[in-house]
Design an enzyme around this catalytic site. Sequence first.
Site, PDB file in Angstrom:
ATOM      1  N   LYS A  95       4.785   2.739  16.827  1.00  0.00           N
ATOM      2  CA  LYS A  95       5.593   3.270  15.723  1.00  0.00           C
ATOM      3  C   LYS A  95       6.761   4.049  16.275  1.00  0.00           C
ATOM      4  CE  LYS A  95       4.958   7.259  15.025  1.00  0.00           C
ATOM      5  NZ  LYS A  95       5.458   8.674  15.158  1.00  0.00           N
ATOM      6  N   ASP A 109      -0.040  10.102  10.078  1.00  0.00           N
ATOM      7  CA  ASP A 109       0.639   8.847  10.399  1.00  0.00           C
ATOM      8  C   ASP A 109      -0.224   7.614  10.162  1.00  0.00           C
ATOM      9  OD1 ASP A 109       2.986  10.065  11.092  1.00  0.00           O
ATOM     10  OD2 ASP A 109       2.734   9.845  13.258  1.00  0.00           O
TER      11      ASP A 109
END
Length: 270
Positions: free
Chosen positions: A11, A136
């Site tokens: 990410k 996240d």
Amino acid sequence: MSVAREIAAAKINLALHVRGKLPDGRHAIETIFAFCIDGDRLSAEPAAELTLGSSGLFSPELPHSEDNLVLKAARALQEAAGANSGAAILLEKRLPVASGIGGGSADAAAALRLLTSLWNIDPAHAERVAPALGSDVPACLLSLSARGEGAGDRLQQIALPEVSGMPVLLVNPRVQLSTAEVFARWDGIDHGPLGEDWRHGRNDLQPAAVQLAPQIETVLAWLSAQIGATLVRMSGSGATCFALFDSEVPRDRAAEAVPREWWHLATSLR
């Protein structure tokens, strides 16, 4: 025996604005998540119990298996779905630990996807347990470009045609950073909202991360000097930084020139 496989996509935060504190004490952020086509790799096959093995360059740096977020995700999914099945999970740790590119969150999310498939259970169970595993994890469960608000776990999927397939170079000076420590050093100033164009944004955690790891400034300066780099920023709470490129040729040239003491990954955005 069938083996299921998943990529725990790396990410990056194309922009990350810290706006203040939430009532629960977490930080309020506005961010744009994007995901690479590469990352850690997970595989699993049916077993009587839940077990986790690991391999890969960064495997020795993982926490003890009982404390690993992959096993915590697996147990949470097991409980939420009322599943009696087990699984033998193998994590190939290719991304640095505590590096601002998803890491444990991406691994946990990949485990949720993997076991949802292996155990043939409703994906809604994975969506329900993801937020409790980390801010996240919901974004990593989606693994598609999204705008994150709240603590980053309130998501709105967005199309980013301007970056889809774009070459990117990730570079980490082989420094681990604690997300909590970086947030603790945030200056407490709201520098303004993240507008519609993430390219005009910033990473408000960068100054705090640089205080803890000055090498980040060196990495950012090096990436900014590479021919063809169109945008350079730190991802998440660091210490990984990234450079976007218009084509693979300058990205690959930059990748070949990365100092040997740094970790890097030449990849593309989804």
